[in-house]
Design a protein around this motif. Structure first.
Motif, PDB file in Angstrom:
ATOM      1  N   VAL A  16       0.868  -1.175   0.000  1.00 28.83           N
ATOM      2  CA  VAL A  16       0.000   0.000   0.000  1.00 28.83           C
ATOM      3  C   VAL A  16       0.907   1.228   0.000  1.00 28.83           C
ATOM      4  N   LEU A  17       0.537   2.259  -0.765  1.00 21.98           N
ATOM      5  CA  LEU A  17       1.345   3.474  -0.837  1.00 21.98           C
ATOM      6  C   LEU A  17       1.541   4.110   0.545  1.00 21.98           C
ATOM      7  N   GLY A  18       2.663   4.780   0.722  1.00 23.44           N
ATOM      8  CA  GLY A  18       2.942   5.465   1.969  1.00 23.44           C
ATOM      9  C   GLY A  18       3.797   4.638   2.915  1.00 23.44           C
ATOM     10  N   LYS A  19       3.899   5.114   4.179  1.00 25.10           N
ATOM     11  CA  LYS A  19       4.777   4.490   5.162  1.00 25.10           C
ATOM     12  C   LYS A  19       4.033   3.758   6.283  1.00 25.10           C
ATOM     13  N   LYS A  20       2.714   3.729   6.247  1.00 23.38           N
ATOM     14  CA  LYS A  20       1.927   3.221   7.356  1.00 23.38           C
ATOM     15  C   LYS A  20       2.308   1.810   7.772  1.00 23.38           C
ATOM     16  N   PHE A  21       2.528   0.929   6.804  1.00 19.48           N
ATOM     17  CA  PHE A  21       2.741  -0.483   7.125  1.00 19.48           C
ATOM     18  C   PHE A  21       4.211  -0.893   7.172  1.00 19.48           C
ATOM     19  N   ASN A  22       5.105   0.030   6.858  1.00 18.86           N
ATOM     20  CA  ASN A  22       6.545  -0.250   6.893  1.00 18.86           C
ATOM     21  C   ASN A  22       6.898  -1.487   6.060  1.00 18.86           C
ATOM     22  N   HIS A  23       6.385  -1.528   4.830  1.00 22.47           N
ATOM     23  CA  HIS A  23       6.676  -2.637   3.925  1.00 22.47           C
ATOM     24  C   HIS A  23       8.184  -2.768   3.696  1.00 22.47           C
ATOM     25  N   GLN A  24       8.614  -4.002   3.451  1.00 23.46           N
ATOM     26  CA  GLN A  24      10.036  -4.285   3.281  1.00 23.46           C
ATOM     27  C   GLN A  24      10.303  -5.062   1.995  1.00 23.46           C
ATOM     28  N   VAL A  25      11.483  -4.822   1.430  1.00 16.77           N
ATOM     29  CA  VAL A  25      11.981  -5.600   0.299  1.00 16.77           C
ATOM     30  C   VAL A  25      13.290  -6.244   0.738  1.00 16.77           C
ATOM     31  N   GLU A  43      26.704  -2.424 -11.619  1.00 18.04           N
ATOM     32  CA  GLU A  43      26.314  -2.793 -12.983  1.00 18.04           C
ATOM     33  C   GLU A  43      25.239  -1.852 -13.510  1.00 18.04           C
ATOM     34  N   SER A  44      25.262  -1.573 -14.805  1.00 18.13           N
ATOM     35  CA  SER A  44      24.294  -0.670 -15.411  1.00 18.13           C
ATOM     36  C   SER A  44      22.975  -1.365 -15.762  1.00 18.13           C
ATOM     37  N   THR A  45      23.013  -2.695 -15.845  1.00 18.39           N
ATOM     38  CA  THR A  45      21.816  -3.485 -16.135  1.00 18.39           C
ATOM     39  C   THR A  45      21.388  -4.224 -14.880  1.00 18.39           C
ATOM     40  N   PHE A  46      20.100  -4.202 -14.565  1.00 17.31           N
ATOM     41  CA  PHE A  46      19.669  -4.854 -13.336  1.00 17.31           C
ATOM     42  C   PHE A  46      19.886  -6.360 -13.397  1.00 17.31           C
ATOM     43  N   THR A  47      20.278  -6.908 -12.267  1.00 14.82           N
ATOM     44  CA  THR A  47      20.565  -8.327 -12.156  1.00 14.82           C
ATOM     45  C   THR A  47      19.293  -9.151 -12.030  1.00 14.82           C
ATOM     46  N   ALA A  48      18.309  -8.602 -11.309  1.00 17.91           N
ATOM     47  CA  ALA A  48      17.053  -9.309 -11.100  1.00 17.91           C
ATOM     48  C   ALA A  48      15.959  -8.300 -10.787  1.00 17.91           C
ATOM     49  N   SER A  49      14.708  -8.701 -10.973  1.00 14.68           N
ATOM     50  CA  SER A  49      13.583  -7.861 -10.608  1.00 14.68           C
ATOM     51  C   SER A  49      12.409  -8.737 -10.216  1.00 14.68           C
ATOM     52  N   ARG A  50      11.474  -8.131  -9.474  1.00 18.34           N
ATOM     53  CA  ARG A  50      10.264  -8.847  -9.096  1.00 18.34           C
ATOM     54  C   ARG A  50       9.122  -7.837  -8.996  1.00 18.34           C
ATOM     55  N   SER A  51       7.943  -8.249  -9.427  1.00 15.88           N
ATOM     56  CA  SER A  51       6.796  -7.348  -9.429  1.00 15.88           C
ATOM     57  C   SER A  51       5.952  -7.520  -8.178  1.00 15.88           C
ATOM     58  N   VAL A  52       5.216  -6.448  -7.827  1.00 16.26           N
ATOM     59  CA  VAL A  52       4.349  -6.449  -6.657  1.00 16.26           C
ATOM     60  C   VAL A  52       3.154  -5.548  -6.958  1.00 16.26           C
ATOM     61  N   GLU A  53       1.977  -5.908  -6.467  1.00 15.51           N
ATOM     62  CA  GLU A  53       0.787  -5.093  -6.657  1.00 15.51           C
ATOM     63  C   GLU A  53       0.741  -4.011  -5.580  1.00 15.51           C
ATOM     64  N   VAL A  54       0.596  -2.762  -5.992  1.00 14.12           N
ATOM     65  CA  VAL A  54       0.586  -1.631  -5.063  1.00 14.12           C
ATOM     66  C   VAL A  54      -0.766  -0.931  -5.136  1.00 14.12           C
ATOM     67  N   ALA A  55      -1.406  -0.741  -3.976  1.00 15.76           N
ATOM     68  CA  ALA A  55      -2.721  -0.113  -3.900  1.00 15.76           C
ATOM     69  C   ALA A  55      -2.626   1.281  -3.297  1.00 15.76           C
ATOM     70  N   MET A  56      -3.632   2.123  -3.578  1.00 13.49           N
ATOM     71  CA  MET A  56      -3.679   3.462  -3.017  1.00 13.49           C
ATOM     72  C   MET A  56      -3.895   3.410  -1.510  1.00 13.49           C
ATOM     73  N   SER A  57      -4.776   2.497  -1.059  1.00 12.95           N
ATOM     74  CA  SER A  57      -5.074   2.323   0.363  1.00 12.95           C
ATOM     75  C   SER A  57      -5.502   0.884   0.587  1.00 12.95           C
ATOM     76  N   LEU A  58      -5.472   0.446   1.826  1.00 15.85           N
ATOM     77  CA  LEU A  58      -5.883  -0.917   2.128  1.00 15.85           C
ATOM     78  C   LEU A  58      -7.369  -1.104   1.843  1.00 15.85           C
ATOM     79  N   LYS A  59      -8.161  -0.106   2.157  1.00 15.18           N
ATOM     80  CA  LYS A  59      -9.606  -0.196   1.933  1.00 15.18           C
ATOM     81  C   LYS A  59      -9.933  -0.338   0.455  1.00 15.18           C
TER      82      LYS A  59
END
Length: 240
Positions: free
Chosen positions: A58-67, A130-146
């Motif tokens: 979810v956008l913002g800092k409320k949940f302190n998401h981690q990668v 490196e100028s080219t990314f080694t790996a990537s992963r996608s995630v769904e991001v929402a405006m709010s939890l509701k």
């Protein structure tokens, strides 16, 4: 170590769920490194028995998401790492560097600015300048939890607790099986967790599985019966 997990949903009075979440990195680059990228709903406390694995933020800092990032198999010692967040428009919205990154698993704040555009984001990992990314992963991001699609009435959790491996256990010992069943109420809360089966290393991880069950999160669903519904998770362990 890798856990084999498979989603099976049975929409009856009771629902049993066996889960498989792909945890390996996507879109591997050409550096030859096997990079693991993991998304966590919140930052675990030091010494936690389990963590909140997720596929959604979810956008913002409320949940302190981690990668979290780790180089799993590489003969070359790592010296630095750059983590880049790209929003649904394809624009880089955050970038952070770790000049002391050695390749061992380390977690970072997801840095989801409120002005980013919701949708499918990707996190890219660049190693050693490196100028080219080694790996990537996608995630769904929402405006709010509701407003999040992943939080609409559904039998699928948006946060699935995952047991942390005992640090003292050697890779050769990671053979076994662990199955636990969660009872979930209409509010999406896990009210009870029980171990159904434990073999090999799974026997040592039962307490961790209980902790993982209780930190899982499910969407609110008023259609669930008063007694709740049951979700089953199975993990099979094997050394890589």
């Amino acid at each position: 170590m890798r856990a084999d997990r498979e989603w099976l949903v049975f929409a009856l009075y009771l629902i049993l769920l066996t889960v498989t979440w792909a945890s390996s990195a996507e879109d591997a680059g050409s550096s030859g490194a096997d990079v693991y990228i993991e998304f966590l709903w919140s930052k675990p406390e030091a010494g936690a028995l389990a963590r909140q694995e997720t596929r959604s933020f979810v956008l913002g800092k409320k949940f302190n998401h981690q990668v979290c990032v780790a180089v799993l198999r590489s003969e070359t010692p790592r010296q630095s790492m750059v983590l880049e967040a790209v929003d649904s428009r394809g624009e880089v919205v955050s970038r952070q560097s770790d000049e002391s990154y050695s390749g061992k698993k380390r977690c970072y704040a997801a840095r989801l600015p409120s002005w980013g555009v919701p949708g499918t984001w990707s996190y890219r990992v660049y190693l050693d300048g490196e100028s080219t990314f080694t790996a990537s992963r996608s995630v769904e991001v929402a405006m709010s939890l509701k407003a999040a699609k992943f939080n609409q009435p559904s039998p699928v959790p948006y946060v699935l607790g995952r047991p942390n491996y005992p640090e003292e256990a050697s890779p050769q010992r990671f053979v076994g099986r662990l199955v636990w069943v969660m009872t979930v109420d209409a509010g999406g809360k896990v009210t009870h967790v029980e171990i159904e089966a434990a073999e090999g290393i799974g026997e040592e991880m039962k307490e961790r599985a209980l902790a993982a069950g209780y930190i899982s999160r499910f969407p609110v669903d008023s259609r669930r019966p008063d007694a709740g519904i049951k979700y089953r998770r199975a993990m099979n362990f094997r050394p890589d």
